[in-house]
Design a protein around this motif. Structure first.
Motif, PDB file in Angstrom:
ATOM      1  N   LEU A  22       0.830  -1.202   0.000  1.00 28.88           N
ATOM      2  CA  LEU A  22       0.000   0.000   0.000  1.00 28.88           C
ATOM      3  C   LEU A  22       0.862   1.249   0.000  1.00 28.88           C
ATOM      4  O   LEU A  22       0.555   2.235  -0.689  1.00 28.88           O
ATOM      5  CB  LEU A  22      -0.929  -0.012   1.215  1.00 28.88           C
ATOM      6  CG  LEU A  22      -2.064   1.017   1.233  1.00 28.88           C
ATOM      7  CD1 LEU A  22      -3.010   0.785   0.062  1.00 28.88           C
ATOM      8  CD2 LEU A  22      -2.826   0.941   2.555  1.00 28.88           C
ATOM      9  N   GLN A  23       1.941   1.220   0.743  1.00 26.08           N
ATOM     10  CA  GLN A  23       2.848   2.367   0.757  1.00 26.08           C
ATOM     11  C   GLN A  23       3.572   2.522  -0.580  1.00 26.08           C
ATOM     12  O   GLN A  23       3.792   3.644  -1.053  1.00 26.08           O
ATOM     13  CB  GLN A  23       3.846   2.220   1.903  1.00 26.08           C
ATOM     14  CG  GLN A  23       3.226   2.334   3.277  1.00 26.08           C
ATOM     15  CD  GLN A  23       2.346   3.568   3.416  1.00 26.08           C
ATOM     16  OE1 GLN A  23       2.763   4.694   3.131  1.00 26.08           O
ATOM     17  NE2 GLN A  23       1.100   3.365   3.847  1.00 26.08           N
ATOM     18  N   LEU A  24       3.943   1.407  -1.181  1.00 32.69           N
ATOM     19  CA  LEU A  24       4.566   1.465  -2.502  1.00 32.69           C
ATOM     20  C   LEU A  24       3.596   2.059  -3.518  1.00 32.69           C
ATOM     21  O   LEU A  24       3.974   2.886  -4.357  1.00 32.69           O
ATOM     22  CB  LEU A  24       4.981   0.061  -2.943  1.00 32.69           C
ATOM     23  CG  LEU A  24       6.147  -0.580  -2.178  1.00 32.69           C
ATOM     24  CD1 LEU A  24       6.241  -2.065  -2.523  1.00 32.69           C
ATOM     25  CD2 LEU A  24       7.455   0.128  -2.507  1.00 32.69           C
ATOM     26  N   ALA A  25       2.330   1.639  -3.439  1.00 32.64           N
ATOM     27  CA  ALA A  25       1.317   2.141  -4.366  1.00 32.64           C
ATOM     28  C   ALA A  25       1.056   3.622  -4.155  1.00 32.64           C
ATOM     29  O   ALA A  25       0.808   4.355  -5.113  1.00 32.64           O
ATOM     30  CB  ALA A  25       0.022   1.351  -4.191  1.00 32.64           C
ATOM     31  N   ARG A  26       1.127   4.068  -2.926  1.00 32.14           N
ATOM     32  CA  ARG A  26       0.833   5.465  -2.634  1.00 32.14           C
ATOM     33  C   ARG A  26       1.796   6.408  -3.348  1.00 32.14           C
ATOM     34  O   ARG A  26       1.398   7.470  -3.834  1.00 32.14           O
ATOM     35  CB  ARG A  26       0.897   5.710  -1.130  1.00 32.14           C
ATOM     36  CG  ARG A  26       0.397   7.092  -0.721  1.00 32.14           C
ATOM     37  CD  ARG A  26       0.355   7.239   0.785  1.00 32.14           C
ATOM     38  NE  ARG A  26      -0.500   8.341   1.191  1.00 32.14           N
ATOM     39  CZ  ARG A  26      -0.770   8.655   2.454  1.00 32.14           C
ATOM     40  NH1 ARG A  26      -0.243   7.941   3.447  1.00 32.14           N
ATOM     41  NH2 ARG A  26      -1.579   9.679   2.726  1.00 32.14           N
ATOM     42  N   THR A  27       3.043   6.007  -3.438  1.00 34.18           N
ATOM     43  CA  THR A  27       4.045   6.873  -4.062  1.00 34.18           C
ATOM     44  C   THR A  27       4.304   6.543  -5.531  1.00 34.18           C
ATOM     45  O   THR A  27       4.705   7.418  -6.297  1.00 34.18           O
ATOM     46  CB  THR A  27       5.375   6.790  -3.302  1.00 34.18           C
ATOM     47  OG1 THR A  27       5.809   5.416  -3.242  1.00 34.18           O
ATOM     48  CG2 THR A  27       5.222   7.317  -1.888  1.00 34.18           C
ATOM     49  N   GLY A  28       4.048   5.284  -5.913  1.00 29.85           N
ATOM     50  CA  GLY A  28       4.391   4.888  -7.271  1.00 29.85           C
ATOM     51  C   GLY A  28       3.289   4.259  -8.083  1.00 29.85           C
ATOM     52  O   GLY A  28       3.518   3.843  -9.221  1.00 29.85           O
ATOM     53  N   GLY A  29       2.079   4.186  -7.523  1.00 32.35           N
ATOM     54  CA  GLY A  29       0.984   3.575  -8.251  1.00 32.35           C
ATOM     55  C   GLY A  29       1.131   2.069  -8.331  1.00 32.35           C
ATOM     56  O   GLY A  29       2.031   1.476  -7.716  1.00 32.35           O
ATOM     57  N   PRO A  30       0.269   1.399  -9.093  1.00 30.79           N
ATOM     58  CA  PRO A  30       0.277  -0.063  -9.144  1.00 30.79           C
ATOM     59  C   PRO A  30       1.567  -0.652  -9.680  1.00 30.79           C
ATOM     60  O   PRO A  30       1.954  -1.760  -9.309  1.00 30.79           O
ATOM     61  CB  PRO A  30      -0.916  -0.398 -10.037  1.00 30.79           C
ATOM     62  CG  PRO A  30      -1.144   0.843 -10.848  1.00 30.79           C
ATOM     63  CD  PRO A  30      -0.789   1.979  -9.943  1.00 30.79           C
ATOM     64  N   ALA A  31       2.254   0.060 -10.566  1.00 31.04           N
ATOM     65  CA  ALA A  31       3.489  -0.458 -11.148  1.00 31.04           C
ATOM     66  C   ALA A  31       4.571  -0.660 -10.092  1.00 31.04           C
ATOM     67  O   ALA A  31       5.473  -1.488 -10.269  1.00 31.04           O
ATOM     68  CB  ALA A  31       3.990   0.482 -12.240  1.00 31.04           C
ATOM     69  N   ALA A  32       4.475   0.090  -9.003  1.00 27.06           N
ATOM     70  CA  ALA A  32       5.491   0.002  -7.952  1.00 27.06           C
ATOM     71  C   ALA A  32       5.274  -1.182  -7.027  1.00 27.06           C
ATOM     72  O   ALA A  32       6.160  -1.512  -6.222  1.00 27.06           O
ATOM     73  CB  ALA A  32       5.511   1.301  -7.144  1.00 27.06           C
ATOM     74  N   VAL A  33       4.119  -1.816  -7.106  1.00 30.41           N
ATOM     75  CA  VAL A  33       3.785  -2.924  -6.204  1.00 30.41           C
ATOM     76  C   VAL A  33       4.322  -4.231  -6.779  1.00 30.41           C
ATOM     77  O   VAL A  33       3.771  -4.767  -7.743  1.00 30.41           O
ATOM     78  CB  VAL A  33       2.266  -3.028  -5.984  1.00 30.41           C
ATOM     79  CG1 VAL A  33       1.947  -4.164  -5.008  1.00 30.41           C
ATOM     80  CG2 VAL A  33       1.707  -1.708  -5.469  1.00 30.41           C
ATOM     81  N   THR A  34       5.398  -4.724  -6.203  1.00 32.04           N
ATOM     82  CA  THR A  34       5.978  -5.999  -6.614  1.00 32.04           C
ATOM     83  C   THR A  34       6.278  -6.823  -5.373  1.00 32.04           C
ATOM     84  O   THR A  34       6.472  -6.278  -4.279  1.00 32.04           O
ATOM     85  CB  THR A  34       7.288  -5.799  -7.402  1.00 32.04           C
ATOM     86  OG1 THR A  34       8.278  -5.224  -6.533  1.00 32.04           O
ATOM     87  CG2 THR A  34       7.072  -4.888  -8.605  1.00 32.04           C
ATOM     88  N   LEU A  35       6.316  -8.125  -5.548  1.00 31.69           N
ATOM     89  CA  LEU A  35       6.635  -9.012  -4.426  1.00 31.69           C
ATOM     90  C   LEU A  35       8.044  -8.737  -3.905  1.00 31.69           C
ATOM     91  O   LEU A  35       8.286  -8.744  -2.697  1.00 31.69           O
ATOM     92  CB  LEU A  35       6.495 -10.471  -4.856  1.00 31.69           C
ATOM     93  CG  LEU A  35       5.066 -10.974  -5.081  1.00 31.69           C
ATOM     94  CD1 LEU A  35       5.087 -12.354  -5.723  1.00 31.69           C
ATOM     95  CD2 LEU A  35       4.289 -11.019  -3.774  1.00 31.69           C
ATOM     96  N   ARG A  36       8.960  -8.470  -4.808  1.00 35.30           N
ATOM     97  CA  ARG A  36      10.339  -8.220  -4.394  1.00 35.30           C
ATOM     98  C   ARG A  36      10.443  -6.974  -3.519  1.00 35.30           C
ATOM     99  O   ARG A  36      11.084  -6.981  -2.468  1.00 35.30           O
ATOM    100  CB  ARG A  36      11.248  -8.093  -5.620  1.00 35.30           C
ATOM    101  CG  ARG A  36      12.719  -7.823  -5.271  1.00 35.30           C
ATOM    102  CD  ARG A  36      13.591  -7.879  -6.504  1.00 35.30           C
ATOM    103  NE  ARG A  36      13.591  -9.207  -7.092  1.00 35.30           N
ATOM    104  CZ  ARG A  36      14.371 -10.205  -6.679  1.00 35.30           C
ATOM    105  NH1 ARG A  36      15.189 -10.020  -5.657  1.00 35.30           N
ATOM    106  NH2 ARG A  36      14.323 -11.378  -7.283  1.00 35.30           N
TER     107      ARG A  36
END
Length: 215
Positions: A22-36
């Motif tokens: 959720l924090q990754l998405a907040r700053t980078g949108g869905p593209a930023a959300v990865t398992l790694r």
């Protein structure tokens, strides 16, 4: 020296990964959300994520649901601040107005979450209802409940209620997308506010079948 991997109780890691996503998405949108990236932020090995998520898409769906809840919470807060001195009909109309304006404001202030909230191939429509994994998404449920309340308050004719949520959502979501990604985003905030208000008022008037929406 690298930090030791964190230990999580059963089920806690899933929550932690969603929170990091959720924090990754907040700053980078869905593209930023990865398992790694989510596992790195949580301090665990990438393989640990597969106990809870089959793949990246599964994590994105979980994060999308949380982004939807953030949007729903923002809408609810605006709706709950509706003045208490209005008539039942005017209260119902004002609540719909606030749903629309809160939706647009959220898109402008939380772009990453807004983009993530409806970014999933599993988001679809069943029988005219927007669902995610066969569950009605929270913001859409709020809109439907608000329109139902308008009927109960006499602010919306029962005959105009069917599918009114689609007219409202199309107008508001369309403008929100334009305000975030289109040329409108370069306008001063005051101009965007005025345009947003016009779009919401037009949507209200349209679903009610009136020439204008009362103040």
């Amino acid at each position: 020296m690298t930090s030791p991997l964190r230990a999580y109780h059963h089920g806690h890691l899933r929550h932690a990964l969603i929170s990091e996503g959720l924090q990754l998405a907040r700053t980078g949108g869905p593209a930023a959300v990865t398992l790694r990236e989510a596992t790195r932020a949580a301090g665990v090995s990438p393989n640990a994520a597969y106990r809870h998520f089959a793949d990246r898409d599964a994590l994105v769906r979980a994060v999308a649901r949380e982004a939807q809840l953030e949007l729903a919470a923002a809408i609810t807060a605006r709706v709950e601040a509706t003045p208490s001195d209005l008539s039942p009909a005017d209260t119902a109309i004002e609540r719909l107005r606030r749903v629309g304006l809160a939706y647009i404001d959220f898109a402008r202030t939380e772009r990453g979450w807004f983009e993530t909230a409806f970014f999933t191939q599993d988001t679809h429509a069943n029988d005219g209802i927007v669902t995610l994994d066969d569950e009605i998404v929270a913001p859409f449920r709020l809109l439907m409940d608000t329109l139902d309340a308008m009927v109960d308050a006499g602010a919306l004719s029962p005959g105009r209620r069917p599918f009114a949520e689609w007219a409202c959502w199309s107008a508001v979501h369309g403008f929100a997308d334009i305000a975030v990604h289109g040329p409108v985003r370069w306008q001063p905030a005051s101009v965007i506010d005025a345009l947003a208000a016009t779009v919401v008022e037009s949507a209200i008037a349209g679903v009610r079948g009136t020439s204008t929406a009362p103040s």
